[in-house]
Design an enzyme around this catalytic site. Structure first.
Site, PDB file in Angstrom:
ATOM      1  N   ILE A 164      74.150  -4.116   6.638  1.00 16.80           N
ATOM      2  CA  ILE A 164      72.986  -4.958   6.362  1.00 16.80           C
ATOM      3  C   ILE A 164      72.620  -5.599   7.696  1.00 16.80           C
ATOM      4  O   ILE A 164      73.473  -6.162   8.387  1.00 16.80           O
ATOM      5  CB  ILE A 164      73.288  -6.013   5.264  1.00 16.80           C
ATOM      6  CG1 ILE A 164      72.076  -6.925   5.049  1.00 16.80           C
ATOM      7  CG2 ILE A 164      74.525  -6.827   5.571  1.00 16.80           C
ATOM      8  CD1 ILE A 164      72.246  -7.884   3.868  1.00 16.80           C
ATOM      9  N   SER A 165      71.363  -5.475   8.084  1.00 15.06           N
ATOM     10  CA  SER A 165      70.929  -5.967   9.394  1.00 15.06           C
ATOM     11  C   SER A 165      71.063  -7.479   9.497  1.00 15.06           C
ATOM     12  O   SER A 165      71.150  -8.190   8.487  1.00 15.06           O
ATOM     13  CB  SER A 165      69.476  -5.574   9.649  1.00 15.06           C
ATOM     14  OG  SER A 165      69.326  -4.184   9.723  1.00 15.06           O
TER      15      SER A 165
ATOM     16  N   ASP B 164      67.581   5.399  -0.471  1.00 13.36           N
ATOM     17  CA  ASP B 164      68.763   5.624   0.362  1.00 13.36           C
ATOM     18  C   ASP B 164      69.338   6.985  -0.001  1.00 13.36           C
ATOM     19  O   ASP B 164      69.224   7.427  -1.148  1.00 13.36           O
ATOM     20  CB  ASP B 164      69.812   4.525   0.144  1.00 13.36           C
ATOM     21  CG  ASP B 164      70.711   4.348   1.361  1.00 13.36           C
ATOM     22  OD1 ASP B 164      71.537   5.251   1.614  1.00 13.36           O
ATOM     23  OD2 ASP B 164      70.576   3.327   2.050  1.00 13.36           O
ATOM     24  N   HIS B 165      69.958   7.647   0.979  1.00 16.21           N
ATOM     25  CA  HIS B 165      70.512   8.982   0.706  1.00 16.21           C
ATOM     26  C   HIS B 165      71.924   8.935   0.138  1.00 16.21           C
ATOM     27  O   HIS B 165      72.482   9.975  -0.188  1.00 16.21           O
ATOM     28  CB  HIS B 165      70.467   9.850   1.966  1.00 16.21           C
ATOM     29  CG  HIS B 165      71.232   9.288   3.141  1.00 16.21           C
ATOM     30  ND1 HIS B 165      71.230   9.874   4.384  1.00 16.21           N
ATOM     31  CD2 HIS B 165      72.021   8.203   3.252  1.00 16.21           C
ATOM     32  CE1 HIS B 165      71.987   9.175   5.205  1.00 16.21           C
ATOM     33  NE2 HIS B 165      72.476   8.154   4.550  1.00 16.21           N
TER      34      HIS B 165
ATOM     35  N   GLY C  12      65.255   9.581   3.206  1.00 17.85           N
ATOM     36  CA  GLY C  12      64.182   8.695   3.638  1.00 17.85           C
ATOM     37  C   GLY C  12      63.312   9.277   4.728  1.00 17.85           C
ATOM     38  O   GLY C  12      62.155   8.859   4.895  1.00 17.85           O
TER      39      GLY C  12
ATOM     40  N   THR D 205      70.312   9.436   9.242  1.00 15.30           N
ATOM     41  CA  THR D 205      70.879  10.784   9.262  1.00 15.30           C
ATOM     42  C   THR D 205      71.046  11.326   7.843  1.00 15.30           C
ATOM     43  O   THR D 205      70.670  10.689   6.857  1.00 15.30           O
ATOM     44  CB  THR D 205      72.270  10.772   9.937  1.00 15.30           C
ATOM     45  OG1 THR D 205      73.157   9.939   9.167  1.00 15.30           O
ATOM     46  CG2 THR D 205      72.184  10.235  11.357  1.00 15.30           C
TER      47      THR D 205
ATOM     48  N   HIS E  23      65.560  -8.929   9.815  1.00 17.88           N
ATOM     49  CA  HIS E  23      64.784  -8.827   8.580  1.00 17.88           C
ATOM     50  C   HIS E  23      63.524  -9.688   8.674  1.00 17.88           C
ATOM     51  O   HIS E  23      62.447  -9.278   8.226  1.00 17.88           O
ATOM     52  CB  HIS E  23      65.643  -9.269   7.386  1.00 17.88           C
ATOM     53  CG  HIS E  23      66.662  -8.259   6.985  1.00 17.88           C
ATOM     54  ND1 HIS E  23      67.891  -8.593   6.468  1.00 17.88           N
ATOM     55  CD2 HIS E  23      66.630  -6.902   7.018  1.00 17.88           C
ATOM     56  CE1 HIS E  23      68.577  -7.497   6.199  1.00 17.88           C
ATOM     57  NE2 HIS E  23      67.835  -6.460   6.531  1.00 17.88           N
TER      58      HIS E  23
ATOM     59  N   SER F  28      72.044  -2.287   0.878  1.00 16.89           N
ATOM     60  CA  SER F  28      72.512  -3.244  -0.133  1.00 16.89           C
ATOM     61  C   SER F  28      71.384  -3.755  -1.019  1.00 16.89           C
ATOM     62  O   SER F  28      71.630  -4.368  -2.050  1.00 16.89           O
ATOM     63  CB  SER F  28      73.180  -4.441   0.549  1.00 16.89           C
ATOM     64  OG  SER F  28      72.215  -5.237   1.224  1.00 16.89           O
TER      65      SER F  28
END
Length: 260
Positions: free
Chosen positions: A76-77, A135-136, A170, A255, A82, A106
């Site tokens: 989480i950045s 999200d992948h 994404g 990725t 954010h 998250s």
């Protein structure tokens, strides 16, 4: 400066970021704090149960202004990042806006973006506004849904379909719910993926960290002057596209999902 803005609660963290000038927009501040009593109108729920809280989304040190691991090689950045992302997208975040959050992890920023398209302090654009978090990694999509359901506000956003989380690559966007007024990418792409620009509304804006492409200079060969940079891509009302490289960052890469 950002490292000195950590707090012991979500409110203290956001107030410190505001005081330090790392959050400048009042709407963004409110969105990161959660709904105000005025936004909630007449409710019997406790205000604390309705707010977006980083403590619901980060398993450790949620109120530290630094990136935190959330598992599966993802993070989480830092909250100031954010805030920056929201402020760059703010002119395209209104009630009715369609938003895509790529690398939703998250689910925290997805919740903040949802607050920005459901507040009543800006004009409505269209009636079908929503935020899609993609999200992948299925486990992270499940985690984001669980995290958002920890608050009454989050449960209402999920129930109303204002927010949905999906599993997907994404880098290909999520065409089904577009075109999007705002697209946020939370991991560093190898390139500016044209498909994401194609899925922008006109007008719309893309906020994306991108690995800088080597120019072949001696400095690039030495790894100096290269790295990741945030790009802001605007699609104008007439469909024309403007791209701007704005500042250096350090994100995990966008990725393929880890092989099991």
């Amino acid at each position: 400066m950002a490292w000195f803005c950590s707090g012991t609660t979500n409110a203290e963290l956001i107030d410190n970021l505001w005081s330090a000038g790392l959050i400048k927009n009042e709407r963004v501040k409110r969105a990161m704090l959660g709904p105000s009593p005025q936004d909630l109108h007449h409710t019997n729920q406790r205000i604390s149960a309705l707010k977006v809280d980083r403590g619901h989304y980060a398993p450790s040190s949620p109120y530290s202004d630094s990136p935190q691991p959330i598992g599966y090689g993802a993070t989480i950045s830092a909250p100031h990042m954010h805030g920056h992302a929201c402020e760059y997208l703010i002119d395209h975040l209104h009630p009715g806006s369609r938003v895509l959050d790529i690398g939703s992890g998250s689910g925290y920023l997805t919740h903040v973006l949802a607050n920005l398209i459901t507040d009543q302090t800006s004009p409505t654009t269209e009636s079908d506004g929503h935020v899609v978090g993609i999200d992948h990694i299925k486990e992270l999509v499940d985690l984001a849904h669980t995290n958002m359901a920890k608050s009454e506000d989050g449960r209402n956003l999920l129930k109303s379909k204002k927010v949905e989380f999906v599993v997907g690559d994404g880098r290909l966007g999520w065409k089904e719910r577009g075109p999007y007024h705002a697209i946020h990418v939370g991991a560093a792409a190898e390139t500016l993926h044209p498909v994401l620009i194609d899925q922008l509304n006109a007008p719309g804006r893309l906020f994306i960290p991108v690995e800088s492409e080597p120019s072949g200079s001696v400095l690039d060969q030495l790894g100096i002057g290269s790295g990741q940079f945030i790009w802001v891509v605007d699609k104008k009302a007439d469909g024309s596209v403007h791209k701007e490289k704005v500042f250096a960052v350090n994100y995990v890469p966008l990725t393929d999902a880890p092989k099991k």
